[in-house]
Design an enzyme around this catalytic site. Structure first.
Site, PDB file in Angstrom:
ATOM      1  N   ALA A  60       4.952   9.846 -26.433  1.00 52.01           N
ATOM      2  CA  ALA A  60       5.953  10.804 -26.903  1.00 52.01           C
ATOM      3  C   ALA A  60       5.267  12.028 -27.531  1.00 52.01           C
ATOM      4  O   ALA A  60       5.722  13.158 -27.351  1.00 52.01           O
ATOM      5  CB  ALA A  60       6.868  10.142 -27.918  1.00 52.01           C
ATOM      6  N   ASP A  63       3.954  14.221 -24.866  1.00 52.41           N
ATOM      7  CA  ASP A  63       5.048  14.997 -24.282  1.00 52.41           C
ATOM      8  C   ASP A  63       5.381  16.217 -25.134  1.00 52.41           C
ATOM      9  O   ASP A  63       5.709  17.285 -24.605  1.00 52.41           O
ATOM     10  CB  ASP A  63       6.301  14.129 -24.119  1.00 52.41           C
ATOM     11  N   ILE A 109     -21.637   5.679   6.171  1.00 48.13           N
ATOM     12  CA  ILE A 109     -22.813   4.847   5.943  1.00 48.13           C
ATOM     13  C   ILE A 109     -22.784   3.620   6.835  1.00 48.13           C
ATOM     14  O   ILE A 109     -21.729   3.195   7.296  1.00 48.13           O
ATOM     15  CB  ILE A 109     -22.969   4.437   4.458  1.00 48.13           C
ATOM     16  N   GLU A 145     -22.501   0.028  -6.223  1.00 47.38           N
ATOM     17  CA  GLU A 145     -21.169   0.577  -6.513  1.00 47.38           C
ATOM     18  C   GLU A 145     -20.113  -0.215  -5.763  1.00 47.38           C
ATOM     19  O   GLU A 145     -20.432  -0.994  -4.874  1.00 47.38           O
ATOM     20  CB  GLU A 145     -21.085   2.043  -6.026  1.00 47.38           C
ATOM     21  N   LYS A 147     -17.066  -0.373  -3.027  1.00 57.36           N
ATOM     22  CA  LYS A 147     -16.650   0.386  -1.858  1.00 57.36           C
ATOM     23  C   LYS A 147     -15.131   0.430  -1.866  1.00 57.36           C
ATOM     24  O   LYS A 147     -14.456  -0.543  -1.520  1.00 57.36           O
ATOM     25  CB  LYS A 147     -17.156  -0.247  -0.562  1.00 57.36           C
ATOM     26  N   CYS A 448      19.754 -27.659  10.425  1.00 60.00           N
ATOM     27  CA  CYS A 448      18.338 -27.902  10.179  1.00 60.00           C
ATOM     28  C   CYS A 448      17.623 -28.234  11.482  1.00 60.00           C
ATOM     29  O   CYS A 448      18.068 -29.126  12.213  1.00 60.00           O
ATOM     30  CB  CYS A 448      18.196 -29.046   9.179  1.00 60.00           C
ATOM     31  N   CYS A 466      18.412 -26.871   3.913  1.00 59.43           N
ATOM     32  CA  CYS A 466      18.955 -27.978   4.686  1.00 59.43           C
ATOM     33  C   CYS A 466      19.632 -28.912   3.697  1.00 59.43           C
ATOM     34  O   CYS A 466      19.100 -29.188   2.620  1.00 59.43           O
ATOM     35  CB  CYS A 466      17.808 -28.690   5.409  1.00 59.43           C
ATOM     36  N   CYS A 472      16.568 -36.085   5.790  1.00 56.62           N
ATOM     37  CA  CYS A 472      15.814 -35.148   6.631  1.00 56.62           C
ATOM     38  C   CYS A 472      14.337 -35.526   6.630  1.00 56.62           C
ATOM     39  O   CYS A 472      13.710 -35.619   5.567  1.00 56.62           O
ATOM     40  CB  CYS A 472      16.005 -33.725   6.108  1.00 56.62           C
TER      41      CYS A 472
HETATM   42  S1  IVH Z   1     -21.251   6.926  -0.121  1.00 56.92           S
HETATM   43  C1  IVH Z   1     -23.751   9.622   2.436  1.00 56.92           C
HETATM   44  N1  IVH Z   1     -20.035   5.338  -1.843  1.00 56.92           N
HETATM   45  O1  IVH Z   1     -16.893   4.463   2.662  1.00 56.92           O
HETATM   46  C2  IVH Z   1     -23.002   8.556   1.743  1.00 56.92           C
HETATM   47  N2  IVH Z   1     -18.915   5.815   0.188  1.00 56.92           N
HETATM   48  O2  IVH Z   1     -18.854   5.304   5.392  1.00 56.92           O
HETATM   49  C3  IVH Z   1     -21.573   8.805   1.748  1.00 56.92           C
HETATM   50  N3  IVH Z   1     -16.687   4.789   0.369  1.00 56.92           N
HETATM   51  O3  IVH Z   1     -15.313   6.706   4.139  1.00 56.92           O
HETATM   52  C4  IVH Z   1     -20.702   7.692   1.323  1.00 56.92           C
HETATM   53  N4  IVH Z   1     -16.705   3.809  -1.599  1.00 56.92           N
HETATM   54  O4  IVH Z   1     -15.350   7.362   1.637  1.00 56.92           O
HETATM   55  C5  IVH Z   1     -19.963   5.930  -0.640  1.00 56.92           C
HETATM   56  N5  IVH Z   1     -19.088   3.996  -3.488  1.00 56.92           N
HETATM   57  C6  IVH Z   1     -19.016   4.591  -2.301  1.00 56.92           C
HETATM   58  C7  IVH Z   1     -17.887   4.446  -1.467  1.00 56.92           C
HETATM   59  C8  IVH Z   1     -17.880   5.074  -0.211  1.00 56.92           C
HETATM   60  C9  IVH Z   1     -16.006   4.016  -0.499  1.00 56.92           C
HETATM   61  C10 IVH Z   1     -16.192   5.178   1.697  1.00 56.92           C
HETATM   62  C11 IVH Z   1     -16.424   6.614   2.054  1.00 56.92           C
HETATM   63  C12 IVH Z   1     -16.562   6.601   3.546  1.00 56.92           C
HETATM   64  C13 IVH Z   1     -17.095   5.234   3.820  1.00 56.92           C
HETATM   65  C14 IVH Z   1     -18.589   5.292   4.055  1.00 56.92           C
END
Ligand code: IVH
Length: 708
Positions: A60, A63, A109, A145, A147, A448, A466, A472
């Site tokens: 709030a 806002d 990648i 990381e 994905k 049934c 049923c 059954c």
């Molecule tokens: S690195 C040159 N890191 O996965 C390196 N890609 O083929 C570029 N993606 O569609 C990508 N999480 O969008 C990287 N932690 C991450 C990622 C990531 C998801 C996706 C990216 C791309 C595909 C990689």
């Protein structure tokens, strides 16, 4: 999270992010200065909320700031700038997206398809070979990381201002989706000033995605509005990004994670020079961009494999979908040395998890009859490997789900199996040519399919059932399997195949018949050598010594699960007392509400159910009879309190302890279930909520009187 509670913070914190300390309400401030201050405060609090997940201000109050800014800008339109937090959603319906050529191509990648730790070892071995490292050399430093399962995005900042957002497209040329991306509140419209100078040009690369809860809420809204629903968060996110009408795009909640950079130009004086990918990510974070918390520096293949394993275990609990993890060589100098093979960097790899979704074809739709007679439509599928197992059947839940998902025989569908959850059909994949031919909607049967009894749907219930009961065969089979399961009577060897034969051959007509089986009838069955028949008989004999909670659970009374069975046994001690308990007496049991009490009464009012219990006892099923274990009656048992504001003499913890010692529950928020709200000074929204819901409010003395 901040250690300070939001309400103890002043509305206008004196110094968030390098801000002046004069009161913004001072009359001598010019509109321009007041606008500048409000923007800084709003950006600061939005970052705390959306990026750091550590809000410092009640909604709030936020806002109030936002509305103050809107009002000032309306009075001084000449002071509106594109980086103002009020300017996230601007623009008109577009005829099309304009193409954007990427200054640095957006590459993909390589994917490591071996989903076991060997995938991490293979990548590390490749890197070591490329870098000519020997056995004696130290492990390579990596960044691991998540994905994210969304779509790649490039955000271009010039002199710190977001000037363009583009999709990946074919990697060379993408589409200009700036208008929609500006609406993502995790993405700063202007990079935050931090100790690090911002490069004149900075392209941030990352993933736009949709959180699962946002996806569910969006689909629910779409359903209510009779609109189109989305099959998964990724499709919903992709649709939102490529939505030509910004007003519609705005209603599709998107999120973003940064994971790298594209073009970066240097400052005249050299600017920040990064040595590691990790250092770069930290800089992006300092500039206000969201970077996933699960981003780690790890060493060698062991570090990678360990990360893969840990994230795999956590995957289903993440608030968004991931389809694997990504490993990157940390040192940027080594990345340069490693370079690229065709269009992929050698220094990075995606290491997948078994896919949780696959497409396959519906071969047929069958009806399964469950233990309580519930009819469940189940899709018979072209076998498909998903979530680590081969799936041949997937639930369609009920007729309404079936309709909603428009699944018909012959359709290509998406099947999902996440964690230990049973596989389900997510939805049909539209095919270019449409459906092959006219296929009618799947009708729920009127009788049934197993026993021919009438099928009914109770008012207010979704399920069709049923009415055959234990007549059954399907229900009898399920009842037997339920009774025999490990957590109930634990009869080893009484599995599906044996139960099918016993029921189909009419050998077991009622539950107690299993204890009347003899060696000759058992060994006459398929795949039943004398030895296994003897084992089953021994298991049956052993199962006769059980406990009351197991027996109660094993009866399969609707709505009576294991924990309710335990509570009932504890409360009543003796089976006969459970069987004869009135609804009022049942309601006294911990966690038993009207629905469970009703199920128990209905079950034990049926003479045939009582007969089954008697026969089982006559066959020798027994358990130690015990006197009930009753908690001493506490004065406030069953009541829920909420404490708000500052009480005159007791601290909140003291008040909570006193209430709990008297048997009350103390909850954090007010709902219909709250019995009393204890309000002290400066009680805020909880008091208002209590008044709104008509919940009695006590002061400290009033509370102490209840304890007396
Ligand atoms: S690195 C040159 N890191 O996965 C390196 N890609 O083929 C570029 N993606 O569609 C990508 N999480 O969008 C990287 N932690 C991450 C990622 C990531 C998801 C996706 C990216 C791309 C595909 C990689």
């Amino acid at each position: 999270m901040s250690a300070q509670s939001p309400s103890s913070l002043p509305l206008f914190p004196s110094e968030p992010v390098g801000q002046g300390s004069e009161s913004p309400q001072a009359p001598e401030l010019s509109a321009a200065e007041r606008i500048r201050q409000l923007r800084e405060q709003i950006v600061f609090h939005a970052h705390q909320y959306y990026v750091l997940d550590a809000p410092q201000l009640p909604d709030a109050d936020y806002d109030v700031l936002y509305q103050a800014l809107e009002a000032l800008e309306a009075a001084h339109p000449e002071l509106i700038t594109p980086d103002s937090p009020t300017q996230r959603v601007i623009g008109q319906v577009l005829p099309d997206f304009e193409p954007v050529r990427h200054a640095v191509p957006m590459l993909s990648i390589k994917t490591e398809t071996d989903t076991t730790p060997a995938g991490a070892q293979a990548f590390d071995a490749r890197i070591r070979r490329e870098l000519a490292l020997g056995e004696g050399d130290p492990p390579v430093a990596y960044v691991a990381e998540l994905k994210f399962d969304g779509l790649a995005m490039s955000l271009r900042y010039e002199d710190g201002m977001l000037v363009q957002a583009a999709t990946r497209g074919d990697g060379e040329t993408g589409e200009n989706v700036t208008q929609n991306i500006r609406g993502i509140r995790q993405i700063p419209l202007r990079l935050h000033a931090s100790g690090l100078a911002v490069p004149p040009v900075l392209e941030v690369r990352g993933e736009v995605y949709m959180r699962r809860d946002d996806f569910e809420a969006l689909n629910a809204r779409q359903r209510d509005a009779g609109g189109k629903t989305f099959v998964n968060p990724r499709n919903a996110a992709a649709g939102a990004v490529r939505q030509l009408d910004p007003a519609i795009a705005r209603q599709r909640p998107l999120s973003f994670f940064a994971y790298g950079v594209g073009e970066v130009t240097q400052q005249a004086d050299g600017g920040p020079a990064f040595e590691t990918h990790y250092g770069l990510l930290q800089a992006l974070k300092a500039w206000g961009l969201p970077v996933a918390g699960q981003t780690e520096q790890v060493a060698g293949s062991e570090g990678l494999a360990d990360f893969h394993l840990r994230i795999g275990a956590e995957r289903d609990r993440l608030p968004y979908d991931i389809d694997g993890v990504v490993y990157k060589v940390d040192a940027l100098e080594l990345q340069r040395q490693l370079g690229f093979v065709s269009r992929e960097p050698r220094w990075a790899v995606a290491h997948k998890y078994p896919a949780q979704e696959q497409t396959t074809t519906v071969l047929g739709i069958d009806i399964q009859v469950g233990r309580t007679g519930k009819l469940t439509p189940v899709a018979r599928l072209q076998p498909v490997f998903v979530g680590g197992v081969t799936v041949t059947n997937a639930t369609l839940h009920n007729r309404f789900e079936l309709r909603r998902k428009r699944v018909r025989v012959g359709d290509l569908v998406i099947v999902r199996r996440a964690g230990d959850v049973i596989p389900e059909v997510v939805g049909s994949v539209p095919q270019p040519g449409g459906r092959p031919a006219y296929v009618p909607n799947f009708p729920m049967p009127e009788v049934c399919p197993v026993c021919g009894s009438q099928v009914v749907r109770q008012r207010g219930e979704v399920a069709y059932r049923c009415t055959g009961g234990l007549f059954c065969a399907a229900q009898r089979k399920q009842a037997l399997l339920h009774f025999a399961q490990r957590r109930a009577l634990d009869i080893e060897g009484l599995g599906e195949k044996l139960v099918d034969q016993l029921v189909d051959g009419d050998i077991v007509k009622v539950l107690p018949d299993i204890y009347r089986l003899g060696l000759s009838s058992l060994s006459a069955l398929d795949r039943m050598a004398d030895k296994s028949a003897q084992n089953v008989l021994a298991a049956l004999e052993k199962s006769k010594s059980t406990t009351l909670p197991r027996f109660l659970f094993g009866l399969g009374i609707p709505n009576v699960g294991e924990s309710t069975a335990k509570d009932l046994a504890k409360h009543f001690g003796l089976l006969d007392r459970v069987m004869d308990a009135t609804t009022e007496q049942l309601l006294e049991v911990n966690d038993v509400g009207p629905i469970v009490a009703g199920s128990l009464r209905t079950f034990f009012e049926q003479a045939h159910n009582r007969e089954v219990v008697e026969q089982l006892r006559a066959c020798g099923v027994h358990w130690p009879e015990q006197e009930p274990v009753r908690a001493p009656a506490l004065p406030l048992a069953g009541l829920t309190f909420v404490i708000t504001g500052t009480l005159p003499t007791l601290s909140r913890d003291e008040a909570k302890d006193r209430l709990e010692a008297a048997g009350a529950k103390v909850a954090g928020s007010v709902s219909k279930k709250t019995s009393f709200v204890v309000a002290g000074e400066e009680a805020g929204s909880k008091l208002a909520k209590a008044q709104e819901l008509g919940i009695p409010v006590l002061d400290e003395q009033g509370m102490l009187d209840k304890l007396a």
